[in-house]
Write an enzyme that holds these catalytic residues in place. Structure first.
Site, PDB file in Angstrom:
ATOM      1  N   LYS A   1      -4.689  -1.913  14.182  1.00  0.00           N
ATOM      2  CA  LYS A   1      -4.104  -0.896  15.055  1.00  0.00           C
ATOM      3  C   LYS A   1      -4.819  -0.862  16.401  1.00  0.00           C
ATOM      4  CE  LYS A   1      -2.438   1.898  11.208  1.00  0.00           C
ATOM      5  NZ  LYS A   1      -2.894   0.998  10.133  1.00  0.00           N
TER       6      LYS A   1
ATOM      7  N   GLU B   1       0.824  -1.206   0.000  1.00  0.00           N
ATOM      8  CA  GLU B   1       0.000   0.000   0.000  1.00  0.00           C
ATOM      9  C   GLU B   1       0.859   1.257   0.000  1.00  0.00           C
ATOM     10  OE1 GLU B   1      -1.219   1.753   3.473  1.00  0.00           O
ATOM     11  OE2 GLU B   1      -0.843   0.037   4.781  1.00  0.00           O
TER      12      GLU B   1
END
Length: 312
Positions: free
Chosen positions: A164, A32
């Site tokens: 996360k 990404e």
């Protein structure tokens, strides 16, 4: 045989190195670009992007960092383009649903996990590495990352360090199961929490050898499965979960005070955590991104070997 992965009139360019590998059925790992444009500060972001690509090559695979540049889908970036992504503040970020908007208006954007894996799939790439996926946000809102639905609908093996810590980890893990996305641990029995090795959530499936991961994915493909997650903890952590919780509480309070919402939340919190930790979270983020790329490349190579053996 020449492969044409995209419609001829869809604006795109595939880097020669990547195109050659795809045509020759050699392992390719998608990467990404949001990490470069929004995840890390300059110049650490560019240095990390180069280190990630180097890790993929060292494992005998080909890296393909993906982004939208001036309305064109770019599958594989040059060093100069990585520098441009990292040093410019002009790049927004796009998820899968917003891709047509950036293509039609010829704008530039970094691709999130959901956008990257979809474009990688269209290009014929089956392996992807990132730091951490998005998930279910905390609280009672319906703020759920497009990464999860993209994984549920896109055939792709994704290597990450969980999601996360700023997210609701138990609800995210539960939704992955609901969406039939297998989560397999590599040398860990725990669902990692990005910066931390242990989220307190145990994995049902875990392996110590890369060949076992590759064999699992091959069976997943044969069963017509879509996304699959391979998770590993960060290579190191220099702080406790209690310390991190204090930093995160402070960062979230600041975000509320400044009315930070939507796409801006994650990069804002990551920057706050970087500042509050004196740069420690940045070092962990860099290390796990490189380690995950290396693992994704190793699995891609093992999968290629496994496929060759079964077709011989």
């Amino acid at each position: 045989m020449d492969k044409q992965p995209f419609a001829h009139d869809l604006p795109h360019v595939i880097k020669d190195e990547v195109r050659d590998a795809l045509q020759q059925d050699r392992p390719v790992v998608a990467l990404e670009s949001t990490l470069i444009a929004h995840g890390l500060p300059y110049p650490d972001n560019v240095a990390t992007a180069l280190a990630i690509e180097a890790a993929v090559r060292a494992a005998k695979a080909v890296p393909a960092t993906i982004a939208i540049l001036s309305g064109r889908i770019c599958i594989g970036l040059s060093d100069a383009q990585l520098e441009q992504l990292g040093s410019s503040s002009a790049f927004e970020k796009t998820n899968r649903a917003e891709l047509p908007a950036y293509l039609s208006t010829k704008r530039s954007a970094a691709t999130t996990v959901s956008a990257t894996i979809w474009l990688a799939h269209l290009a014929g790439i089956a392996f992807f590495a990132t730091g951490g996926i998005g998930g279910v946000h905390r609280g009672e809102s319906w703020d759920i990352s497009a990464d999860l639905t993209a994984l549920a609908t896109t055939p792709m093996l994704v290597v990450c360090s969980g999601c996360k810590n700023i997210l609701d980890l138990p609800r995210t893990f539960e939704l992955l199961e609901t969406l039939a996305i297998p989560v397999v641990g590599f040398q860990t029995q725990q669902w990692p929490a990005f910066y931390l090795a242990d989220s307190g959530i145990e994995l049902s499936h875990f392996y110590s050898h890369i060949e076992d991961i590759a064999a699992f994915y091959r069976l997943h493909q044969q069963l017509h499965g879509h996304g699959m997650l391979v998770v590993q903890p960060p290579p190191f952590s220099t702080f406790s979960s209690e310390q991190f919780s204090r930093w995160l509480h402070s960062a979230e309070a600041t975000a509320r005070q400044q009315n930070i919402t939507g796409k801006a939340v994650t990069p804002f919190l990551l920057q706050q955590l970087h500042d509050l930790s004196g740069g420690l979270t940045l070092k962990v983020n860099q290390a796990l991104a490189v380690a995950n790329a290396q693992l994704a490349a190793a699995v891609a190579v093992a999968h290629q070997n496994c496929t060759s053996e079964h077709s011989a």
